[in-house]
Design an enzyme around this catalytic site. Structure first.
Site, short mmCIF file in Angstrom:
data_model
loop_
_atom_site.label_atom_id
_atom_site.label_comp_id
_atom_site.label_asym_id
_atom_site.label_seq_id
_atom_site.Cartn_x
_atom_site.Cartn_y
_atom_site.Cartn_z
N GLU A 95 50.48 15.33 -38.84
CA GLU A 95 49.27 14.90 -38.11
C GLU A 95 49.05 15.82 -36.86
O GLU A 95 49.94 16.42 -36.26
CB GLU A 95 49.05 13.44 -37.51
N CYS A 108 47.24 18.14 -29.68
CA CYS A 108 48.64 17.83 -29.81
C CYS A 108 49.11 18.15 -31.25
O CYS A 108 48.63 17.93 -32.02
CB CYS A 108 48.52 16.24 -29.47
N CYS A 115 61.25 13.44 -37.91
CA CYS A 115 62.00 13.81 -36.98
C CYS A 115 63.34 13.04 -37.20
O CYS A 115 63.35 12.12 -37.33
CB CYS A 115 61.19 13.25 -35.67
N CYS A 119 64.58 8.31 -32.26
CA CYS A 119 64.23 7.27 -31.21
C CYS A 119 63.47 6.11 -31.61
O CYS A 119 62.60 6.26 -32.64
CB CYS A 119 63.47 7.92 -30.21
N CYS A 122 59.62 5.31 -31.54
CA CYS A 122 58.83 6.12 -31.82
C CYS A 122 58.39 6.26 -33.21
O CYS A 122 59.08 6.10 -34.19
CB CYS A 122 59.51 7.61 -31.46
N GLY A 163 57.73 15.38 -34.62
CA GLY A 163 58.99 16.20 -34.77
C GLY A 163 59.40 16.75 -33.37
O GLY A 163 58.81 16.40 -32.13
N SER A 216 61.54 14.23 -22.47
CA SER A 216 61.31 12.80 -22.60
C SER A 216 62.61 12.01 -22.05
O SER A 216 63.60 11.80 -22.86
CB SER A 216 61.10 12.50 -24.27
N CYS A 335 49.01 10.54 -28.62
CA CYS A 335 50.06 11.45 -28.85
C CYS A 335 51.58 10.98 -28.79
O CYS A 335 51.72 10.13 -28.08
CB CYS A 335 50.09 12.41 -27.59
#
Ligand code: SAH
Ligand code: SF4
Length: 352
Positions: A95, A108, A115, A119, A122, A163, A216, A335
């Site tokens: 996306e 974005c 990924c 996490c 997410c 990712g 992050s 995002c």
């Protein structure tokens, strides 16, 4: 003896470097290279759309260079300021989100399908890792976002889609080089967001670009951070701080720490106090983002009032802080919330 020639894997027109394009066009006059390059980058055209090329050359190029994204769906938020594009790519989907603000339009962009970092909060992490995207697959998202933004000008790029960009480091750096030189997007208008892959952060700092770096963080003690962001076990907070310091030294720029505010998990006074210390040691700016609810995570975002109190506490401690609004939540396009409609496995988190 029979010789078999393996079929050449198709490449996206945006996968090629200028030298590779020149090589491909070596039987043609030199100026064709400029024509194709300007068509691809200046005007976002596929080879068959570059009408100043002879028909035979267009056909030849179109056979060898095939765009890698196919639009699956495009959703617009009710106020039309956010556009989410879901693309089918080989073996999966990714996306891109385009966000319009009064003075800028930001894409974005995804760097991987899925990924591997896991996490739990997410949406992308919940679906797991598929593969790295190619240079062309990343650049095509930008070409297509630029077209979708018209008549507005796409001004900013953030690598905050699906990712971990630093897990696809070499291609990311090629993409950034094209953005700077061929899309004419200024370094300061580009931001890479990383979960905190320290070796790549150090390389990135040494590259000395003026490109923004967001990290992050989400927790400022190793125990909680390892729970939220498992890669913290390998790259703990002290190493992140050292990398942030090097980035500052080499580029003169501050990193920004991203902090998704999770109700009752990382939003208390003690969390703010810990964060203030880490942010100051790192010369970092802090971005607070209310957690977006995702199907595979039981905890909700911090209420706005508590976010404001948390921000004030940071400010009082001398930390530069911004509260970021979530964009496009009505189309699941915020995002960092990208999951490309795939199934998630629910996870559990221990509340402290
Ligand atoms: N892998 C990179 C970039 C993509 S995620 C990274 O982790 O930095 C972009 C941002 O969205 C990160 O700061 C990430 O922590 C955040 N994010 C992920 N899930 C979120 C959620 N449910 N709510 C709010 N922010 C989220
Ligand atoms: Fe990957 Fe970033 Fe999501 Fe973590 S937050 S799983 S690193 S995309």
């Amino acid at each position: 003896m029979t010789s078999t020639t393996a079929p050449e894997t198709t490449r996206s027109p945006w996968d090629l470097s200028r030298d590779e394009l020149a090589e491909l066009l070596s039987d043609h006059p030199r100026y064709r290279v400029d024509q194709v390059w300007n068509g691809l980058y200046g005007r976002g055209l596929t080879p068959d759309q570059i009408t100043e090329l002879p028909a035979a050359l267009r056909a030849e190029l179109s056979e060898q260079l095939v765009p890698s994204l196919t639009l699956d769906t495009e959703q617009r938020s009710s106020d039309d300021t956010t556009v989410k594009q879901l693309w089918t790519v080989e073996g999966g989907s990714i996306e891109t989100v385009l966000m319009h603000y009064p003075k800028r339009s930001t894409a974005c962009v995804s760097s991987q399908a899925g990924c591997a970092m896991g996490c739990g909060f997410c949406a992308t992490g919940q679906i797991g890792y598929d593969r790295n995207l190619s240079v062309g697959e990343i650049l095509e998202q930008i070409v297509r976002a630029r077209a979708a933004a018209e008549p507005r000008r796409l001004s900013n790029i953030v690598f905050m889609g699906m990712g971990e960009p630093f897990a696809n480091y070499d291609r990311l750096m090629i993409v950034i080089d094209r953005l700077l030189n061929d899309f004419e997007i200024g370094a300061r208008k580009i931001t890479v967001s990383t979960v905190g892959l320290v070796p790549q952060m150090l390389r990135f700092a040494e590259a000395g670009l003026q490109v923004g770096l967001a990290v992050s963080l989400h927790a400022a003690n190793d125990e909680l951070r390892t729970e939220l962001v498992p890669i913290n076990k390998r790259h703990p907070i002290d190493d992140l701080v050292a990398a942030a310091q090097l980035f500052r030294e080499r580029t003169g720029r501050r990193v920004s720490y991203e902090w998704a505010m999770i109700d009752g998990v990382n939003d208390r006074d003690s969390d703010a106090a810990e964060l203030a210390k880490v942010a100051k040691r790192s010369f970092a700016h802090v971005n607070l983002i209310p957690l977006n609810p995702t199907p595979g995570w039981p905890t909700t975002g911090t209420p706005p009032k508590r976010i404001r109190a948390f921000a004030s506490q940071l400010e009082d401690a001398g930390v530069n802080v911004t509260v970021r609004a979530n964009r496009g939540t009505d189309i699941d396009a915020a995002c960092g919330q990208l999951r490309a409609n795939q199934e998630a496995t629910p996870v559990e988190i221990r509340r402290r």
